[in-house]
Design a protein around this motif. Structure first.
Motif, PDB file in Angstrom:
ATOM      1  N   ASN A  41      69.249  44.493   6.369  1.00 14.92           N
ATOM      2  CA  ASN A  41      70.223  44.541   6.269  1.00 14.92           C
ATOM      3  C   ASN A  41      70.619  43.637   5.513  1.00 14.92           C
ATOM      4  OD1 ASN A  41      71.055  45.821   8.269  1.00 14.92           O
ATOM      5  ND2 ASN A  41      71.005  44.268   9.699  1.00 14.92           N
ATOM      6  N   LEU A  42      69.387  42.767   5.225  1.00 14.85           N
ATOM      7  CA  LEU A  42      69.151  41.321   4.013  1.00 14.85           C
ATOM      8  C   LEU A  42      68.282  41.745   2.848  1.00 14.85           C
ATOM      9  CD1 LEU A  42      69.793  37.988   3.708  1.00 14.85           C
ATOM     10  CD2 LEU A  42      67.834  37.811   4.810  1.00 14.85           C
ATOM     11  N   LYS A  43      67.136  42.363   2.975  1.00 10.42           N
ATOM     12  CA  LYS A  43      66.818  43.026   1.902  1.00 10.42           C
ATOM     13  C   LYS A  43      67.254  43.509   1.329  1.00 10.42           C
ATOM     14  CE  LYS A  43      61.877  44.286   0.174  1.00 10.42           C
ATOM     15  NZ  LYS A  43      61.376  45.331   0.825  1.00 10.42           N
ATOM     16  N   PRO A  70      68.941  39.495  17.929  1.00  8.97           N
ATOM     17  CA  PRO A  70      69.009  37.855  16.457  1.00  8.97           C
ATOM     18  C   PRO A  70      68.437  38.032  15.142  1.00  8.97           C
ATOM     19  CG  PRO A  70      65.942  38.607  18.534  1.00  8.97           C
ATOM     20  CD  PRO A  70      68.301  38.979  18.802  1.00  8.97           C
ATOM     21  N   ALA A  71      67.993  39.691  15.576  1.00  7.35           N
ATOM     22  CA  ALA A  71      67.884  40.135  13.785  1.00  7.35           C
ATOM     23  C   ALA A  71      68.644  40.151  13.418  1.00  7.35           C
ATOM     24  CB  ALA A  71      66.325  41.133  13.721  1.00  7.35           C
ATOM     25  N   TYR A  72      69.551  40.828  13.699  1.00  9.86           N
ATOM     26  CA  TYR A  72      70.881  41.049  13.376  1.00  9.86           C
ATOM     27  C   TYR A  72      71.620  39.633  12.867  1.00  9.86           C
ATOM     28  CZ  TYR A  72      75.493  43.862  12.724  1.00  9.86           C
ATOM     29  OH  TYR A  72      76.009  44.329  11.823  1.00  9.86           O
ATOM     30  N   THR A  73      71.836  38.698  14.020  1.00  8.54           N
ATOM     31  CA  THR A  73      72.669  37.982  13.744  1.00  8.54           C
ATOM     32  C   THR A  73      71.908  36.379  12.479  1.00  8.54           C
ATOM     33  OG1 THR A  73      72.829  37.586  15.883  1.00  8.54           O
ATOM     34  CG2 THR A  73      72.853  35.456  14.496  1.00  8.54           C
ATOM     35  N   ALA A  74      70.599  37.196  12.420  1.00 13.22           N
ATOM     36  CA  ALA A  74      70.009  36.553  11.554  1.00 13.22           C
ATOM     37  C   ALA A  74      70.195  36.560   9.691  1.00 13.22           C
ATOM     38  CB  ALA A  74      68.721  36.249  11.260  1.00 13.22           C
ATOM     39  N   GLN A 102      61.525  43.019  11.348  1.00 17.97           N
ATOM     40  CA  GLN A 102      61.816  43.400  10.307  1.00 17.97           C
ATOM     41  C   GLN A 102      62.559  44.937   9.671  1.00 17.97           C
ATOM     42  OE1 GLN A 102      57.264  44.334   9.953  1.00 17.97           O
ATOM     43  NE2 GLN A 102      56.913  42.510   8.814  1.00 17.97           N
ATOM     44  N   ARG A 103      62.778  45.797  10.975  1.00 18.72           N
ATOM     45  CA  ARG A 103      63.720  46.748  10.008  1.00 18.72           C
ATOM     46  C   ARG A 103      65.077  46.122  10.027  1.00 18.72           C
ATOM     47  NH1 ARG A 103      67.123  50.503  13.706  1.00 18.72           N
ATOM     48  NH2 ARG A 103      67.787  51.613  11.918  1.00 18.72           N
TER      49      ARG A 103
END
Ligand SMILES: NC(=O)c1ccc[n+]([C@@H]2O[C@H](COP(=O)([O-])OP(=O)(O)OC[C@H]3O[C@@H](n4cnc5c(N)ncnc54)[C@H](O)[C@@H]3O)[C@@H](O)[C@H]2O)c1
Length: 235
Positions: A92-94, A130-134, A86-87
C-alpha cells in the motif's frame, strides 16, 4: 479501468494476479479500448522499471499514474506479525512511493499530468487493521508531499478515500459485517467500483486542472458523519 479507456486513454494495467489483471485489460480491449497488461509486484522497483519502459515503448508518453494496488489484513496491534505488517505497508505505501518515484519524471517529460493515489476512509480516520490504517495515512501524507515537489512540473497529485465499496477486497465480509458497514454509512448503501473510477477519471482530466494535494472522500458520508450517525441512535 474501462472508465478511462472509454474516454480514450491507453492504459497499461498491472497486477500481481496475472489472470485478474489480464482479464481487466482484455475486457477493455473487447469493448474497443486500448489496454495492455503486464504482471509485476508494486513492492519491487524492477517491476516499476519494466512498466515504465513498456509504457514508453507502447504509448510514447505517459500523463497519468493511478496507484490502486492494495491489500488488507485482519490483524490487531497485538496480533499483527512482522510479515503481515511488511506485506501491507509494502504493497500500500512502498508500492505507491515507488510508483510516484518512477513515473513522476516520465510524466514531467511528457509535459505534465496527474497522479491519483487510492488511500481509504482509513487514511482519514481508522480501520481495525493497524498496518492498513498506517499505510493509508502514509499514502495521504505522501500525496501532500508529492503535490509540492511535482506541482512545479505540471503534475497534480491527489488522494481518494473510498469508504465501503463492493469489490474482491470486501467480498470476505459476513452478512453481519456488511450490514454494520452500511449502517455506518449515512447514504445507507455500499459504494460501487465504477463510482470510484469516475472520481479518478475526473481528477486526471483537465476539468480538475487546479486540484492538487487534495484528499477526497468517496464514502457516502462515512468519515464526515460517523459521530453524528452514532449520536442519532440515542435520540
Ligand atoms: N473495497 C473497499 O471497500 C476499499 C475501501 C477503501 C480503499 N480501498 C482501496 O482501493 C484499492 C483497490 O482495492 P479493491 O477494493 O479494488 O480490492 P481488490 O482486492 O479487488 O484489488 C486490489 C488489487 O491489488 C492487487 N495487488 C495486491 N498486491 C499487489 C502487489 N504486490 N503488486 C501488484 N498488485 C497487487 C491485487 O491482485 C488486486 O487485483 C486498494 O488500494 C484498497 O486499499 C478499497
Amino acid at each position: 479501468m474501462q472508465t478511462l479507456t472509454a474516454r480514450g486513454a491507453s492504459v497499461l494495467v498491472t497486477d500481481l494476479d496475472e489472470a485478474a489483471g489480464r482479464a481487466v485489460a482484455d475486457e477493455a480491449v473487447a469493448a474497443g479500448g486500448s489496454a495492455v497488461f503486464a504482471p509485476g509486484d508494486v513492492r519491487d522497483s524492477a517491476s516499476w522499471a519494466t512498466w515504465r519502459d513498456l509504457a514508453l515503448e507502447r504509448f510514447d508518453a505517459v500523463h497519468v499514474l493511478v496507484n490502486n494496488a492494495g491489500v488488507f489484513g485482519e490483524e490487531t496491534i497485538l496480533s499483527v506479525t512482522r510479515a503481515g505488517w511488511q506485506r501491507t505497508i509494502g504493497v500500500n505505501l512502498k508500492g505507491s512511493f515507488l510508483g510516484i518515484k518512477t513515473f513522476a519524471p516520465v510524466i514531467r517529460d511528457a509535459g505534465g499530468g496527474a497522479i491519483v493515489n487510492v488511500s481509504s476512509a482509513a487514511g482519514l480516520d481508522q480501520n481495525p487493521d493497524p498496518a492498513y490504517t498506517a499505510s493509508k495515512w502514509g499514502v495521504r501524507g505522501l500525496t501532500k508531499m508529492a503535490s509540492q515537489e511535482f506541482g512545479p512540473w505540471g503534475i497534480r497529485v491527489n488522494s481518494i478515500h473510498p469508504g465501503y465499496v463492493l469489490t474482491a477486497m470486501t467480498d470476505f465480509a459476513s452478512a453481519a459485517m456488511r450490514a454494520a458497514k452500511i449502517e455506518m454509512t449515512p447514504m445507507k448503501r455500499a459504494g460501487e467500483a465504477w463510482e470510484a473510477a469516475e472520481l479518478v477519471a475526473f481528477l486526471v482530466s483537465d476539468a480538475a486542472g487546479f486540484i492538487n494535494g487534495a484528499e477526497i472522500a468517496i464514502d457516502g458520508g462515512w468519515t464526515s458523519g460517523s459521530q453524528a450517525t452514532e449520536a442519532r441512535r440515542f435520540r
